[in-house]
Design an enzyme around this catalytic site. Structure first.
Site, mmCIF file in Angstrom:
data_model
loop_
_atom_site.group_PDB
_atom_site.id
_atom_site.type_symbol
_atom_site.label_atom_id
_atom_site.label_comp_id
_atom_site.label_asym_id
_atom_site.label_seq_id
_atom_site.Cartn_x
_atom_site.Cartn_y
_atom_site.Cartn_z
ATOM 1 N N GLY A 46 -13.264 11.551 14.642
ATOM 2 C CA GLY A 46 -14.637 11.850 14.253
ATOM 3 C C GLY A 46 -15.688 11.245 15.161
ATOM 4 N N HIS A 47 -15.301 10.528 16.200
ATOM 5 C CA HIS A 47 -16.277 9.822 17.056
ATOM 6 C C HIS A 47 -15.905 9.976 18.519
ATOM 7 C CE1 HIS A 47 -18.763 6.412 18.540
ATOM 8 N NE2 HIS A 47 -19.440 6.618 17.439
ATOM 9 N N PHE A 48 -16.154 10.934 19.138
ATOM 10 C CA PHE A 48 -16.572 12.274 18.742
ATOM 11 C C PHE A 48 -15.469 13.209 19.208
ATOM 12 C CE2 PHE A 48 -20.295 9.687 19.664
ATOM 13 C CZ PHE A 48 -21.004 9.776 18.496
#
Length: 140
Positions: A46-48
């Site tokens: 999720g990052h990224f």
């Protein structure tokens, strides 16, 4: 050298939050450790997803764990926990990405009772990635 088994004995952290792979150097008040950053780290989901960058707060956590290994490896602190009490003068200078080897240095500069202050830095390829002053409390 302190290997992963000794690190796991000192720290309560486990996957995915154990962020110290190996200790390279250790003295009474200073420690140098490394973290191999791979694309398999869960935070990269999720990052990224299209531009994976290690979150700065996790770099600081890795530095805190590095200091924790030194403090919790001492005979008088075995079985205790180290808690963050504060961060100051934190700076992020370089992105940390998959494939990087994060070299982390923590030097204890002040102690008062159960409180300790550490100057910490993380480097990649000899370039400063992050630094800051960390304050810890040693608990039971």
């Amino acid at each position: 050298m302190i290997d992963i088994n000794a690190i796991k004995e000192a720290l309560p952290h486990r996957y995915p939050m154990l962020l110290v792979d190996r200790v390279l150097e250790v003295s009474e008040d200073e420690i140098v450790a490394l973290k191999n950053v791979t694309i398999n780290e869960p935070f990269f989901n999720g990052h990224f997803p299209q531009y994976p960058v290690m979150p700065g707060v996790l770099i600081m956590e890795a530095l805190a764990q590095t200091a924790g290994v030194l403090e919790l490896s001492k005979e008088e602190n075995k079985g205790k926990l180290v808690f963050y009490a504060g961060m100051d003068k934190v700076k992020f200078k370089k992105q940390v990405v998959p494939g990087d080897q994060l070299i982390m240095t923590a030097k204890f500069v002040k102690r008062r009772g159960t409180i300790a202050v550490v100057e910490a830095k993380a480097e990649v390829d000899g370039k400063l990635a992050a630094s800051g002053t960390l304050t810890f409390a040693i608990g039971q």
